[in-house]
Write a protein that holds these residues in place. Structure first.
Motif, PDB file in Angstrom:
ATOM      1  N   GLY A 154     -49.819  42.554  -1.894  1.00  0.00           N
ATOM      2  CA  GLY A 154     -49.371  42.759  -3.269  1.00  0.00           C
ATOM      3  C   GLY A 154     -50.471  43.300  -4.152  1.00  0.00           C
ATOM      4  N   ARG A 155     -50.215  43.301  -5.455  1.00  0.00           N
ATOM      5  CA  ARG A 155     -51.127  43.924  -6.414  1.00  0.00           C
ATOM      6  C   ARG A 155     -52.369  43.080  -6.678  1.00  0.00           C
ATOM      7  NH1 ARG A 155     -47.632  44.615 -11.559  1.00  0.00           N
ATOM      8  NH2 ARG A 155     -47.001  42.531 -10.847  1.00  0.00           N
ATOM      9  N   LEU A 156     -53.455  43.791  -6.922  1.00  0.00           N
ATOM     10  CA  LEU A 156     -54.695  43.171  -7.352  1.00  0.00           C
ATOM     11  C   LEU A 156     -54.911  43.492  -8.822  1.00  0.00           C
ATOM     12  CD1 LEU A 156     -56.972  44.049  -4.307  1.00  0.00           C
ATOM     13  CD2 LEU A 156     -56.167  41.770  -4.943  1.00  0.00           C
ATOM     14  N   PRO A 157     -55.667  42.678  -9.565  1.00  0.00           N
ATOM     15  CA  PRO A 157     -55.858  42.947 -11.001  1.00  0.00           C
ATOM     16  C   PRO A 157     -56.641  44.220 -11.250  1.00  0.00           C
ATOM     17  CG  PRO A 157     -57.272  41.155 -10.270  1.00  0.00           C
ATOM     18  CD  PRO A 157     -56.348  41.447  -9.143  1.00  0.00           C
ATOM     19  N   SER A 158     -56.168  45.016 -12.208  1.00  0.00           N
ATOM     20  CA  SER A 158     -56.859  46.244 -12.602  1.00  0.00           C
ATOM     21  C   SER A 158     -57.286  46.189 -14.056  1.00  0.00           C
ATOM     22  CB  SER A 158     -55.944  47.458 -12.377  1.00  0.00           C
ATOM     23  OG  SER A 158     -54.738  47.309 -13.104  1.00  0.00           O
ATOM     24  N   SER A 159     -56.935  45.113 -14.760  1.00  0.00           N
ATOM     25  CA  SER A 159     -57.292  44.953 -16.166  1.00  0.00           C
ATOM     26  C   SER A 159     -57.251  43.477 -16.514  1.00  0.00           C
ATOM     27  CB  SER A 159     -56.315  45.734 -17.056  1.00  0.00           C
ATOM     28  OG  SER A 159     -55.000  45.236 -16.880  1.00  0.00           O
ATOM     29  N   LEU A 160     -57.575  43.172 -17.774  1.00  0.00           N
ATOM     30  CA  LEU A 160     -57.517  41.788 -18.225  1.00  0.00           C
ATOM     31  C   LEU A 160     -56.065  41.309 -18.288  1.00  0.00           C
ATOM     32  CD1 LEU A 160     -60.105  41.890 -21.155  1.00  0.00           C
ATOM     33  CD2 LEU A 160     -60.405  40.801 -18.935  1.00  0.00           C
ATOM     34  N   PRO A 161     -55.839  40.014 -18.047  1.00  0.00           N
ATOM     35  CA  PRO A 161     -54.467  39.498 -18.147  1.00  0.00           C
ATOM     36  C   PRO A 161     -53.978  39.540 -19.590  1.00  0.00           C
ATOM     37  CG  PRO A 161     -56.026  37.701 -17.883  1.00  0.00           C
ATOM     38  CD  PRO A 161     -56.806  38.965 -17.677  1.00  0.00           C
ATOM     39  N   SER A 162     -52.682  39.652 -19.776  1.00  0.00           N
ATOM     40  CA  SER A 162     -52.094  39.713 -21.114  1.00  0.00           C
ATOM     41  C   SER A 162     -51.121  38.559 -21.308  1.00  0.00           C
ATOM     42  CB  SER A 162     -51.361  41.043 -21.319  1.00  0.00           C
ATOM     43  OG  SER A 162     -50.364  41.212 -20.327  1.00  0.00           O
ATOM     44  N   LEU A 163     -50.954  38.155 -22.555  1.00  0.00           N
ATOM     45  CA  LEU A 163     -50.067  37.051 -22.890  1.00  0.00           C
ATOM     46  C   LEU A 163     -48.619  37.453 -22.626  1.00  0.00           C
ATOM     47  CD1 LEU A 163     -50.108  34.182 -24.126  1.00  0.00           C
ATOM     48  CD2 LEU A 163     -49.714  35.251 -26.356  1.00  0.00           C
ATOM     49  N   THR A 164     -47.886  36.591 -21.930  1.00  0.00           N
ATOM     50  CA  THR A 164     -46.504  36.904 -21.599  1.00  0.00           C
ATOM     51  C   THR A 164     -45.693  35.611 -21.545  1.00  0.00           C
ATOM     52  OG1 THR A 164     -45.043  37.979 -19.983  1.00  0.00           O
ATOM     53  CG2 THR A 164     -46.909  36.764 -19.110  1.00  0.00           C
ATOM     54  N   TRP A 165     -44.395  35.739 -21.670  1.00  0.00           N
ATOM     55  CA  TRP A 165     -43.505  34.584 -21.577  1.00  0.00           C
ATOM     56  C   TRP A 165     -42.650  34.720 -20.330  1.00  0.00           C
ATOM     57  CZ3 TRP A 165     -43.437  29.999 -23.856  1.00  0.00           C
ATOM     58  CH2 TRP A 165     -42.311  29.186 -23.712  1.00  0.00           C
ATOM     59  N   PRO A 166     -42.471  33.663 -19.573  1.00  0.00           N
ATOM     60  CA  PRO A 166     -41.670  33.765 -18.347  1.00  0.00           C
ATOM     61  C   PRO A 166     -40.282  34.349 -18.619  1.00  0.00           C
ATOM     62  CG  PRO A 166     -42.756  31.631 -18.473  1.00  0.00           C
ATOM     63  CD  PRO A 166     -42.987  32.297 -19.788  1.00  0.00           C
ATOM     64  N   GLY A 167     -39.888  35.307 -17.810  1.00  0.00           N
ATOM     65  CA  GLY A 167     -38.601  35.964 -17.985  1.00  0.00           C
ATOM     66  C   GLY A 167     -37.470  35.195 -17.338  1.00  0.00           C
ATOM     67  N   VAL A 168     -37.194  34.007 -17.868  1.00  0.00           N
ATOM     68  CA  VAL A 168     -36.108  33.177 -17.344  1.00  0.00           C
ATOM     69  C   VAL A 168     -35.226  32.738 -18.508  1.00  0.00           C
ATOM     70  CG1 VAL A 168     -37.457  32.340 -15.393  1.00  0.00           C
ATOM     71  CG2 VAL A 168     -37.477  31.065 -17.542  1.00  0.00           C
ATOM     72  N   PRO A 169     -33.960  32.474 -18.272  1.00  0.00           N
ATOM     73  CA  PRO A 169     -33.086  31.980 -19.342  1.00  0.00           C
ATOM     74  C   PRO A 169     -33.537  30.584 -19.798  1.00  0.00           C
ATOM     75  CG  PRO A 169     -31.803  32.752 -17.455  1.00  0.00           C
ATOM     76  CD  PRO A 169     -33.221  32.682 -17.008  1.00  0.00           C
ATOM     77  N   LEU A 170     -33.558  30.365 -21.093  1.00  0.00           N
ATOM     78  CA  LEU A 170     -33.948  29.062 -21.623  1.00  0.00           C
ATOM     79  C   LEU A 170     -32.697  28.185 -21.726  1.00  0.00           C
ATOM     80  CD1 LEU A 170     -36.474  30.126 -24.419  1.00  0.00           C
ATOM     81  CD2 LEU A 170     -36.945  29.400 -22.073  1.00  0.00           C
ATOM     82  N   ASP A 171     -32.231  27.706 -20.584  1.00  0.00           N
ATOM     83  CA  ASP A 171     -31.028  26.892 -20.565  1.00  0.00           C
ATOM     84  C   ASP A 171     -31.188  25.722 -19.602  1.00  0.00           C
ATOM     85  OD1 ASP A 171     -30.795  28.052 -18.042  1.00  0.00           O
ATOM     86  OD2 ASP A 171     -29.276  29.500 -18.677  1.00  0.00           O
ATOM     87  N   TRP A 172     -30.149  24.890 -19.535  1.00  0.00           N
ATOM     88  CA  TRP A 172     -30.165  23.694 -18.697  1.00  0.00           C
ATOM     89  C   TRP A 172     -30.314  24.036 -17.221  1.00  0.00           C
ATOM     90  CZ3 TRP A 172     -30.962  18.731 -19.173  1.00  0.00           C
ATOM     91  CH2 TRP A 172     -30.566  17.869 -18.150  1.00  0.00           C
ATOM     92  N   GLU A 173     -29.673  25.109 -16.791  1.00  0.00           N
ATOM     93  CA  GLU A 173     -29.712  25.495 -15.379  1.00  0.00           C
ATOM     94  C   GLU A 173     -31.144  25.812 -14.947  1.00  0.00           C
ATOM     95  OE1 GLU A 173     -27.783  28.822 -12.310  1.00  0.00           O
ATOM     96  OE2 GLU A 173     -27.093  28.679 -14.396  1.00  0.00           O
ATOM     97  N   THR A 174     -31.874  26.507 -15.810  1.00  0.00           N
ATOM     98  CA  THR A 174     -33.275  26.813 -15.496  1.00  0.00           C
ATOM     99  C   THR A 174     -34.096  25.540 -15.384  1.00  0.00           C
ATOM    100  OG1 THR A 174     -33.151  28.954 -16.634  1.00  0.00           O
ATOM    101  CG2 THR A 174     -35.343  28.015 -16.292  1.00  0.00           C
TER     102      THR A 174
END
Length: 493
Positions: A202-222
């Motif tokens: 898989g991918r290796l880092p090429s830059s600094l990490p950036s702030l992100t939010w998990p791309g999952v639904p914010l619901d009971w099932e999650t």
């Protein structure tokens, strides 16, 4: 933070120029020991190497400031990767990031509630079983890379193991796993062969990490999906971190705040999840290496994290060519060194119940691939065996005095829920003596079950016309009896 705590915290960072220089060098060396294991454990977890490397960078920075154990190296490796693998396989990376955030929050809560004291209930047998199960799972995770591959891969793995174990006999200036990577990568570049490389993972880092939010639904099932994994990751991560902290305490003959380590690790994992990284924990191998290289303060932990990214970004093209066989060799070495080989010999020397607890921890962990489940079973068995042992130490002796027509029962040992029935069975409720004296001078009543058993004995004897006197209660037992069974008449203690 009071002045004493502030002075101690400052000393943990900069305790003289020589110490700072030593911490910087130890942290830099520790980084090179960190890289191969983080990449290898990222591979075990089923995520791109950049996920583990980003996490280790973030965790290293946060834990350096917030952790409770100076000089301890933490990163995205260890048993947490084994827990994460099942989640990644079933639901993907985004759910892993959500579980990482939740695990971090749980760890913060554990630290604030001082739940680190629960480590006191983890016996040595359980800890040994935990370590042995971890070693077995690490090795088993390498099997897919050793099946259905060319002979070149087997040759590279064998060569890597030879380098890892033989080089330290010549020099320890450079960690042998790093030399293994250098040599095997050079061979694979000079002599192209059909083997997998890190680029295939898989991918290796090429830059600094950036702030992100998990791309999952914010619901009971999650929540239902990620909560079991988050609990397991939080528990396993804390267990390994606190065990590592205890190792450093012993090596440096110093103390550390385990509650703060819980909270600090939680903060680090929350930050890792927000920057696209996997949860991490204390790394026993790298931490011990850092101590041996001279690291003693928080600066060594910070340098290990920062230098990791500084090395990885410019060396990305080269790292991509590292053979997977080199990582497999390193992980085999890690599993071999992690396993407590002395525990096999100790099975014949130590009490059988200790061996049973250790083996049960290993079997449950390996069968379920859940380190927290194995520890839970081990702790439960330890408690049961301990209660059984204490129960066998309880005894009731009696003697009869014809002159006063009095029978005296002398009770010794601990009376609690597990021994209360045995305690009650030792009394003759239809005794022909006119007076019965129950002497508890050499015993202790621990809970409501014990007091209930005593009350039942006294009441039944009185209903049969026998006078009963309870003597010798210690202060704690007397308070318990007065509160729970006031009808029991107590004589002078």
């Amino acid at each position: 933070m009071n002045s004493t705590s502030l002075s101690r915290y400052r000393a943990e960072w900069f305790d003289g120029a020589s110490n700072a220089r030593r911490d910087i060098l130890a942290g830099m060396v520790g980084t090179f020991a960190l890289i191969p294991e983080v990449i290898a454990f990222s591979f075990v977890a089923g995520v791109d190497p950049e996920v583990g490397l980003f996490a280790s960078f973030i965790i290293g920075i946060v834990i350096a400031f917030a952790g409770g154990r100076p000089a301890m190296i933490s990163g995205a490796a260890g048993s947490v990767a084994l827990v994460a693998a099942a989640l990644v396989s079933a639901h993907g990376l985004q759910y892993l990031l959500a579980a990482t955030l939740l695990a971090g929050l749980l760890q913060i809560a554990f630290g604030l509630m001082k739940l680190d004291i629960l480590m006191r209930f983890v016996s040595r047998s359980v800890r040994t079983g935990f370590v042995n199960a971890l070693a077995i799972l690490i090795f088993s995770a390498q099997l897919p890379q050793m099946l259905h591959v060319s002979w070149h891969s087997y040759a590279m793995i064998a060569g890597g193991l030879a380098i890892i174990y033989l080089v330290p006999r010549i020099t320890t200036a450079i960690p042998s796993p790093l030399i293994c990577i250098l040599v095997l990568t050079t061979i694979s570049i000079a002599f192209p062969m059909p083997i997998h490389t890190v680029a295939d993972l898989g991918r290796l880092p090429s830059s600094l990490p950036s702030l992100t939010w998990p791309g999952v639904p914010l619901d009971w099932e999650t929540l239902v999906i990620v909560l079991p994994y988050a609990i397991a990751m939080a528990a396993v991560g804390l267990l390994e971190s606190l065990m590592t902290a205890s190792v450093v305490d012993d090596l440096t003959e110093t103390t550390s705040s385990k509650a703060r380590e819980c909270t600090g690790l939680g903060l680090a994992n929350v930050a890792a999840g927000l920057f696209g990284g996997i949860a991490g924990c204390g790394m026993i191998g790298q931490t011990v290496g850092n101590i041996r290289y001279g690291g003693r303060g928080r600066l060594s932990t910070l340098v290990a994290g920062v230098f990791l990214l500084l090395v990885m970004v410019p060396l990305r093209p080269w790292i991509a060519q590292v053979p997977v066989a080199a990582l497999v060799a390193i992980m085999i070495m890690v599993s071999i060194s992690t396993f407590s080989w002395a525990s096999i010999r100790d099975l014949a020397r130590h009490p059988k119940v200790s061996g049973i607890v250790m083996m049960a921890t290993v079997i449950v962990t390996v069968a379920t691939h859940d380190l927290s489940a194995g520890v839970a079973v081990g702790v439960l068995l330890s408690g049961v065996f301990f209660a059984f042992k204490v129960t066998r130490m309880m005894d009731v002796a009696s003697h009869y005095d014809e002159a006063t027509d009095t029978r005296t029962y002398i009770v010794s040992g601990q009376i609690f829920f597990a021994s209360a029935d045995i305690f009650a069975d030792r009394f003759d409720l239809r005794d022909t003596a006119s007076m019965v004296r129950i002497d508890l001078s050499a015993s202790h009543l621990w809970d409501i079950t014990a007091v209930g058993a005593l009350e039942e004995i006294v009441m039944k004897m009185r209903r049969h016309g026998i006078g009963v006197e309870v003597i010798g209660l210690n202060r704690a037992s007397a308070i318990l009896v007065d509160r729970l069974a006031p009808a029991v008449s107590t004589g002078p203690s």
